[in-house]
Write an enzyme that holds these catalytic residues in place. Structure first.
Site, mmCIF file in Angstrom:
data_model
loop_
_atom_site.group_PDB
_atom_site.id
_atom_site.type_symbol
_atom_site.label_atom_id
_atom_site.label_comp_id
_atom_site.label_asym_id
_atom_site.label_seq_id
_atom_site.Cartn_x
_atom_site.Cartn_y
_atom_site.Cartn_z
ATOM 1 N N ARG A 1 11.980 -0.599 6.640
ATOM 2 C CA ARG A 1 13.085 -1.497 7.163
ATOM 3 C C ARG A 1 14.151 -1.529 6.228
ATOM 4 N NH1 ARG A 1 8.905 -6.429 8.468
ATOM 5 N NH2 ARG A 1 7.852 -5.642 10.147
ATOM 6 N N ALA B 1 -7.271 19.300 -4.121
ATOM 7 C CA ALA B 1 -6.964 19.823 -2.578
ATOM 8 C C ALA B 1 -6.432 21.216 -2.351
ATOM 9 C CB ALA B 1 -5.652 18.931 -2.287
ATOM 10 N N VAL C 1 0.711 -1.257 0.072
ATOM 11 C CA VAL C 1 -0.034 -0.055 -0.051
ATOM 12 C C VAL C 1 0.764 1.086 -0.104
ATOM 13 C CG1 VAL C 1 -1.927 1.126 1.315
ATOM 14 C CG2 VAL C 1 -1.946 -1.233 1.111
ATOM 15 N N LYS D 1 -12.952 -4.909 10.600
ATOM 16 C CA LYS D 1 -13.640 -3.715 9.737
ATOM 17 C C LYS D 1 -15.145 -3.376 10.204
ATOM 18 C CE LYS D 1 -10.680 -5.211 5.740
ATOM 19 N NZ LYS D 1 -10.681 -6.077 4.676
ATOM 20 N N GLY E 1 -5.332 -4.282 -2.512
ATOM 21 C CA GLY E 1 -4.559 -4.204 -3.580
ATOM 22 C C GLY E 1 -3.682 -2.902 -3.526
ATOM 23 N N GLU F 1 -10.231 5.733 5.668
ATOM 24 C CA GLU F 1 -11.135 5.082 4.488
ATOM 25 C C GLU F 1 -10.370 3.965 3.988
ATOM 26 O OE1 GLU F 1 -13.783 4.451 2.725
ATOM 27 O OE2 GLU F 1 -14.076 6.685 2.813
ATOM 28 N N ASP G 1 -10.168 -10.520 10.357
ATOM 29 C CA ASP G 1 -10.150 -9.239 9.669
ATOM 30 C C ASP G 1 -11.355 -8.470 9.167
ATOM 31 O OD1 ASP G 1 -8.206 -7.667 7.434
ATOM 32 O OD2 ASP G 1 -10.010 -8.339 6.177
#
Length: 432
Positions: A45, A33, A14, A205, A302, A129, A201
């Protein structure tokens, strides 16, 4: 105006997607924006791997505290996952007066109440979001688009891994183990898929969605959670014969006595929208008293779909960062001092229809005995069929709505009968 400066924690799937979207669509994002949004420092890392993506001019560090304590950074984007270091960094970012964008549903499900309270006290925003349903703007829809409504219920497929597995089992006629192996090979499932296949999971949510829908604190610990590991191909086939598909759903519903908060495999009518969501896609139904039923569908995971949600939050924070905190859209849709203390219903009090499969001795009187036990528990049979197989038979029932506690009591009695060959299979049925 000078650009908004962003510090990025994490450059994995992500994080790299967020970097690429911001770089590719920089001009379009600035037009929306009102000023440019620029990543100026990244915590990772592997410095060498990160350098290959972001170039030599980017400030890189292996310590997230370098990001959250950097006085030049306006917004911290947390994309590392987990709930230990991520919590420390997010809480410190808030203490430093920085806005936070996160895709971390586990963090918010466990520590959201603490995080939101700290952000309220400090007058900064926490946007999330991307934590629910990937690229689907479900949080913004509930928080803003449906703000005129009293939300009555919502239900959804909010884990793409399990939906892919169930789709493969149904469409190709393969076992759970085979479908899981395919999901891992294709990258839909992790090497350790426990959080996905055990429903955790989805429950993370759902606990956030319930808070948004009903104005209650985040209460993940009170959610009822079941996964799909015990589902057999034959149950999916029986459900199809009865006119249903099987999906792992998160369901939350407001009832006069409290709020349902549950994740479990569910039979839904084969012609319904949810039954026909295939592969790793997500879909959420939300029912409001004014608007009726609304549907939200799209990629639930994704790099680019989730990055789309992360960047949308960055745009929102950029637009609103100078606004009076009291006039910003609240994190959980309701004003901080107007949250309700409505209880989460124990699962025994939930009312649903049920699918029951019993493997029993094939002899006279068995069906009558089972029907008697169900009747004594005030459970009405809607339909049934029987499949003989040698000296035993599978009996499949669909019941009318009944209380979960009554169903559990009846199953316990049935399970104690000498004619029962194996554990009774129980699935809930929702006509969504």
């Amino acid at each position: 105006m000078s650009p908004i400066k962003v510090g990025l924690l994490g450059l994995g799937v992500v994080g790299s997607g967020t970097w690429n979207v911001l770089k590719r669509n920089a001009d379009e994002i600035a037009r929306r924006a009102g000023r440019r949004i620029e990543i100026v420092a990244v915590a990772v890392r592997d410095l060498d791997k990160a350098r290959a993506l972001v170039g030599d001019d980017m400030t890189l560090t292996t310590d997230g505290m370098d990001i959250v304590r950097n006085p030049e950074i306006d917004i911290v984007v947390e994309l590392v996952g987990g709930s230990t270091l991520a919590r420390e960094w997010v809480m410190e970012a808030i203490a430093q007066g920085k806005h936070v964008v996160t895709a971390n549903k586990a963090l918010l499900a466990k520590h959201g109440n603490e995080i939101f309270a700290a952000a309220h006290q400090r007058g900064v925003m926490v946007a999330f979001e991307a934590a629910v349903a990937g690229g689907i703007p479900i949080i913004k829809a509930i928080r803003e688009g449906l703000s005129a409504n009293r939300i009555q219920w919502l239900a959804g497929i909010i884990n793409g891994t399990t939906n892919y597995i169930l789709s493969e089992m149904r469409n190709r006629g393969v076992s759970f183990a085979e479908a899981l192996a395919d999901a891992q090979r294709l990258g839909y499932a992790e090497a350790d898929p426990t959080f996905d296949i055990e429903g955790v999971d989805a429950a993370h949510k759902l606990s956030l969605l319930a808070s948004l829908a009903f104005g209650i604190p985040v209460q993940f610990s009170k959610a009822h959670v079941e996964g799909i590991t015990s589902l057999s191909l034959e149950d999916l086939q029986h459900a199809q014969r009865l006119g249903y598909g099987v999906k792992l759903l998160g369901i939350t519903r407001a009832r006069p006595e409290g709020i349902e908060l549950r994740v479990h495999p569910t039979l839904v009518p084969a012609q319904s929208m949810l039954a026909n969501v295939q592969g790793a896609m997500n879909a959420v139904l939300v029912h409001g008293d004014a608007v009726g039923q609304t549907v939200y569908y799209g990629a639930g995971a994704g790099d680019l779909p989730t990055a789309s949600a992360v960047v949308a939050d960055l745009v929102d924070v950029t637009r609103l960062q100078n606004a009076d905190p009291g006039h910003r859209v609240p994190y959980l849709a309701f004003q901080h001092d107007a949250m309700a203390d409505t209880p989460i219903l124990p699962m025994d009090e939930v009312v649903s229809a049920y699918y029951l499969r019993l493997r029993v001795d094939d002899r006279p009187g068995v069906l009558a005995d089972v029907a008697r036990i169900l009747a004594q528990s005030d459970i009405s049979i809607g339909s049934m069929f029987q499949e003989p197989a040698g000296d035993h038979a599978d009996i499949i029932f669909l019941t009318h709505e009944a209380r979960e506690g009554a169903i559990n009591g009846a199953i316990s009695q049935i399970q104690g009968q000498s004619f029962v060959r194996s554990a009774v299979t129980r699935l809930r049925v929702e006509n969504l």
